[in-house]
Design an enzyme around this catalytic site. Structure first.
Site, PDB file in Angstrom:
ATOM      1  CE  LYS A 108      -4.125  -2.035   2.077  1.00  0.00           C
ATOM      2  NZ  LYS A 108      -5.102  -1.977   3.184  1.00  0.00           N
ATOM      3  CE  LYS A 189     -10.410 -10.945  -2.611  1.00  0.00           C
ATOM      4  NZ  LYS A 189     -10.107 -11.318  -1.197  1.00  0.00           N
ATOM      5  CE  LYS A 192     -15.283  -3.180   2.594  1.00  0.00           C
ATOM      6  NZ  LYS A 192     -15.203  -3.129   4.066  1.00  0.00           N
TER       7      LYS A 192
END
Length: 321
Positions: A108, A189, A192
């Site tokens: 990240k 996948k 959100k």
């Protein structure tokens, strides 16, 4: 045994979250299990405060609407005082190298122009979440297993250095969950944070919106309905969703339709029926802020009571009381 699981309000809860985790939490929860909305974790990347506040309420409402015992649910930031104290103690127990080698931090941080310090220290906060509640078992996927291992290391190190206070938690592989894929891009996948949300069915989507997304799901040009996940991932994703919602095997689900149109209609019907009671109850809670706040306050009190003696013992043996 106390199991602890959390969901981060980085976006709206979607069908994959519901089928893969939340539905199972509601059905299989034991009296001592705990579930929390990890809003502090959502601050490690850029965010908007008003959106975080709204998503936290929404995530809490969905957990409750799914049938999870209100006495087992709390919001992470409602324990900010307790977590802040324990987080500092654990940061002073953790080495810089231990935090910096976390795989999620490396991945990240590489995506950010300037990574936030919280992204580095977030695994220590996760350890505080676990150790504060005395959780003994943490169901996690492979992406979080390293964080649980850090919590184990810090618990052992603290206990050995200052005194036996913390339960040493164990990572647990959750029972095989529904790996719901993005309807528009079955190569990834359902998420959100998806940039394009036409392939993501959210729990609070209105029925016509959810049906439209399912009707537009990517399949292939072969037209016959067969369950072949490697060769035909888009079709297999629809079949697997139908199978999980109706409680049959994917092969049995595939035999219920002969055309893609029939399959999509069956999937839409099953998904809408699966999500209907959750959506309706969540809307009721969100429309009654007083009731939702009452449940939230009660959950906060119970979580704080569970944590009180453990935090007090940790501060005492660490020389702070």
């Amino acid at each position: 045994m106390t199991r602890l699981s959390g969901i981060t309000p980085s976006g709206h809860i979607h069908l994959g979250n519901h089928l893969g985790a939340i539905r199972r939490w509601a059905a299989e929860s034991e009296p001592d299990d705990l579930y929390f909305v990890s809003d502090l974790h959502a601050m490690t990347l850029p965010y908007r405060p008003e959106r975080l506040r709204a998503l936290t309420r929404e995530n809490l409402a969905v957990l409750l609407a799914a049938g999870i015992d209100p006495g087992s649910v709390f919001v992470q930031s409602d324990l900010v005082g307790e977590l802040g104290a324990l987080n500092w103690v654990l940061e002073c127990t953790c080495g810089y190298g231990e935090a910096a080698r976390m795989i999620q931090f490396k991945e990240k941080a590489a995506e950010q122009d300037s990574a936030r310090l919280g992204l580095l220290t977030y695994p220590v906060l996760m350890a505080a979440d676990i150790l504060l509640q005395g959780a003994s078992e943490i169901p996690v996927g492979n992406d979080q297993n390293q964080h649980v291992e850090l919590a184990r290391t810090l618990a052992r190190r603290f206990n050995a250095s200052y005194g036996e206070v913390f339960t040493v938690p164990a990572a647990a592989v959750p029972r095989a969950a529904a790996g719901v894929r993005d309807l528009a891009d079955p190569g990834r996948k359902m998420a959100k944070s998806a940039q394009q949300q036409n392939g993501v069915v959210f729990v609070l989507d209105e029925p016509d919106v959810a049906q439209r997304k399912i009707n537009r799901a990517k399949t292939d040009d072969l037209r016959d309905v067969r369950y072949e996940p490697e060769q035909r991932p888009g079709l297999a994703n629809l079949i697997e969703i139908l199978a999980v919602c109706t409680g049959v095997s994917p092969y049995a689900a595939a035999r219920t339709a002969t055309t893609y149109a029939q399959l999509k209609d069956a999937v839409a019907e099953a998904v809408l029926e699966e999500l209907r009671p959750v959506r309706e109850r969540a809307r009721e809670l969100l429309d009654d802020p007083g009731e939702l706040e009452r449940v939230r306050e009660k959950g906060a009190r119970q979580a704080a009571e569970r944590a009180s003696s453990r935090l007090g013992a940790a501060l005492r043996v660490a020389g702070l009381r």
